[in-house]
Design a protein around this motif. Structure first.
Motif, short mmCIF file in Angstrom:
data_model
loop_
_atom_site.label_atom_id
_atom_site.label_comp_id
_atom_site.label_asym_id
_atom_site.label_seq_id
_atom_site.Cartn_x
_atom_site.Cartn_y
_atom_site.Cartn_z
N GLU B 136 40.62 33.56 33.41
CA GLU B 136 41.06 33.73 34.78
C GLU B 136 41.63 32.41 35.22
OE1 GLU B 136 38.70 36.04 38.03
OE2 GLU B 136 37.74 34.13 37.65
N MET B 145 44.82 36.73 35.27
CA MET B 145 43.67 36.89 34.40
C MET B 145 44.16 37.04 32.98
SD MET B 145 41.18 39.53 36.38
CE MET B 145 40.37 39.07 37.90
N TYR B 265 38.51 41.23 42.78
CA TYR B 265 38.78 40.37 41.63
C TYR B 265 37.57 39.59 41.16
CZ TYR B 265 43.67 41.49 42.26
OH TYR B 265 44.85 42.15 42.35
N SER B 266 36.59 39.39 42.04
CA SER B 266 35.43 38.64 41.58
C SER B 266 34.50 39.52 40.75
CB SER B 266 34.68 38.04 42.76
OG SER B 266 34.19 39.05 43.59
N ARG B 267 34.80 40.83 40.68
CA ARG B 267 33.95 41.71 39.88
C ARG B 267 34.71 42.39 38.74
NH1 ARG B 267 29.02 44.24 42.04
NH2 ARG B 267 28.17 42.75 43.50
N THR B 268 35.99 42.11 38.62
CA THR B 268 36.76 42.78 37.58
C THR B 268 36.33 42.29 36.20
OG1 THR B 268 38.59 42.77 39.12
CG2 THR B 268 39.10 43.35 36.87
N ARG B 269 35.81 43.20 35.38
CA ARG B 269 35.39 42.83 34.03
C ARG B 269 36.17 43.64 32.99
NH1 ARG B 269 32.71 39.16 34.92
NH2 ARG B 269 30.79 39.02 36.10
#
Lengths: 170, 304
Positions: B136, B145, B265-269
């Motif tokens: 990222e 990312m 976006y802080s949880r996109t895995r």
């Protein structure tokens, strides 16, 4: 200790700050989401460039600074040459003030680092604004720089020990 | 207390730091910047970027393991404290979803009966490629990312990237085993979208803020948008497939519609890359293109 082993050790010492810088760049590219992404990742390479430009410029030659910045550009997908310019400008400013920093209390150096980050941030913001043709919001950048300045003393202690015990004294 | 560098010989070393090199390299950086401004897509730069991305992907994957473990641990501690609240929210959501399911089943039957009619040609389906986020850009101005799939998994530049909430971004660089996703919040991001039910077509422009804005390309009179309306990709320009959920209208500022993205976006895995191929117009078939146009125009009111 053999001549060859000693040479190898000297080489290891010489490249340690550069390797740390590369490590800092990789950390910047890794999905570290502190507190669910609320806290920005500190710009550790900036700390490394600043620290060794003040205390051991021989260990942080301009070529290393350039390569660290270039790697950061390539990994974060920004325009090439942006971070090398920012880091080299920081090094230029710090080198000119180096005599003042040497032998000062860490508090004073910390303030110096805060000013240097402010300068670096200003350059970054100006270049990106020029390239995108609009004045960009500064909020995210300010937060990231504040995080970097706040974390500086911790790194300064660790790097100070490393520098004093391993890189210079040993 | 001893201060670092108190003994001035300590840092000064054997030879003075070369100012000449410093200034030379600064010039090189500025030249690089100027040249990447004018030829960002030059093949040398592109190759370098892709090469570095490929080389870095194993290292980044190595990092991703412990980082995920720590994040998951922190996440589960947080979950532990608000489990009751989450439970209540999930119950409410479940009740709402059941209603939607009933409606969807009914609609599925209706659609199936229409499809059974003569002359229907299904649009080409897409086979999504699943990939994980391994890197990222933690940078104030670059929002992108790195995902762990590349050309070897048939990923190409321009494809849409979604997660289970909505559109994440699109592929801008495809290396052999890793590719870069430009997020919707990046200043370079431009995605054609429309607002459902408001007759507004526009382009979603990223501005590094967490909520990008739609600048208009077409607006039939003074179409009013209300907060809460859905924003979907419009498929204009043939870049992204039509109808991918992007976000909801959050408000209006200076004539621009602010969009609250579905993607967090802080949880996109885990993401899916959609390798959608637009139906091509055959050389002899005027009718085919006419038909697809008719389809497209018929689709808009149906979705609105």
């Amino acid at each position: 200790m053999g001549y060859r082993a000693e040479n190898l050790l000297r080489l290891m010492r010489a490249i340690t700050p550069t390797l740390l810088g590369v490590f800092g760049v990789i950390l910047l590219a890794a999905p570290v989401r502190l507190f669910e992404g609320l806290a920005p990742t500190p710009i550790i390479p900036l700390v490394i460039v600043f620290f060794w430009t003040v205390y051991g410029p021989d260990l942080m030659p301009s070529v290393s600074v350039f390569l660290i910045g270039l790697l950061q550009d390539l990994l974060t997908g920004g325009p090439l040459g942006l971070w090398p310019a920012v880091y080299l400008a920081t090094q230029f400013i710090v080198l000119s003030q180096r005599a003042y920093f040497l032998g000062r209390e860490q508090k004073v150096v910390w303030i110096g680092f805060a000013l240097a980050s402010l300068g670096a941030g200003l350059i970054l913001w100006l270049v990106m604004s020029l390239m995108s043709g609009a004045l960009l919001p500064v909020g995210a950048l300010a937060l990231q720089l504040i995080a970097t300045v706040l974390i500086y003393p911790v790194f300064a202690i660790v790097f100070g020990e490393l520098h004093r015990r391993v890189l210079v004294e040993a | 207390m001893e201060f670092l560098g108190q003994d001035r010989r300590e840092g000064l070393g054997r030879r003075a730091h070369s100012r000449f090199n410093l200034i030379l390299l600064m010039l090189v950086s500025v030249l690089l910047l100027l040249s990447s401004l004018y030829s960002a897509q030059a093949s040398v730069f592109k190759k370098a970027r892709e090469g570095v991305m490929d080389a870095a992907s194993p290292v980044l994957m190595l990092f991703a393991g412990p980082i995920n473990a720590v994040n998951n641990m922190a996440g589960s501690i947080g979950d532990y404290f608000n489990v009751m609240e989450q439970n209540r929210a999930l119950r409410a959501e479940n009740a709402e979803l059941r209603q939607w399911m009933a409606e969807a089943l009914e609609l599925r039957e209706t659609v199936a009966s229409f499809e059974a009619l003569e002359g229907y040609r299904a649009p080409p389906g897409a086979q999504p490629i699943t990939a994980f986020v391994i890197g990222e850009a933690n940078d104030a101005f670059a929002r992108s990312m790195i995902v762990n799939a590349g050309r070897s998994s048939n990923i190409e530049v321009g494809q849409a990237v979604v997660d289970n909430h909505g559109l994440v971004g699109r592929i801008v660089e495809a290396g052999g085993s890793a590719s870069r996703v430009l997020l919707l919040t990046d200043i370079q991001s431009r995605v054609p979208v429309y607002v459902e039910g408001a007759d507004v077509e526009g382009i979603l422009v990223g501005n590094t803020r967490s909520m990008p804005a739609i600048s208009f390309t077409a607006r039939a009179e003074e179409a009013e948008t209300a907060p809460g309306q859905r924003v979907l990709t419009s498929g204009a320009g043939g870049a992204l497939p039509r109808g991918l959920p992007v976000g909801i209208v959050s408000g209006e500022r200076k004539g621009e519609i602010i969009v609250n993205l579905y993607a967090n976006y802080s949880r996109t895995r885990m993401v899916r890359v959609i390798n959608y191929a637009f139906p091509e117009i055959d050389a002899g078939g005027e009718s085919a293109s006419a038909e697809s146009e008719a389809e497209a125009s018929a689709e808009a009111p149906a979705e609105g």
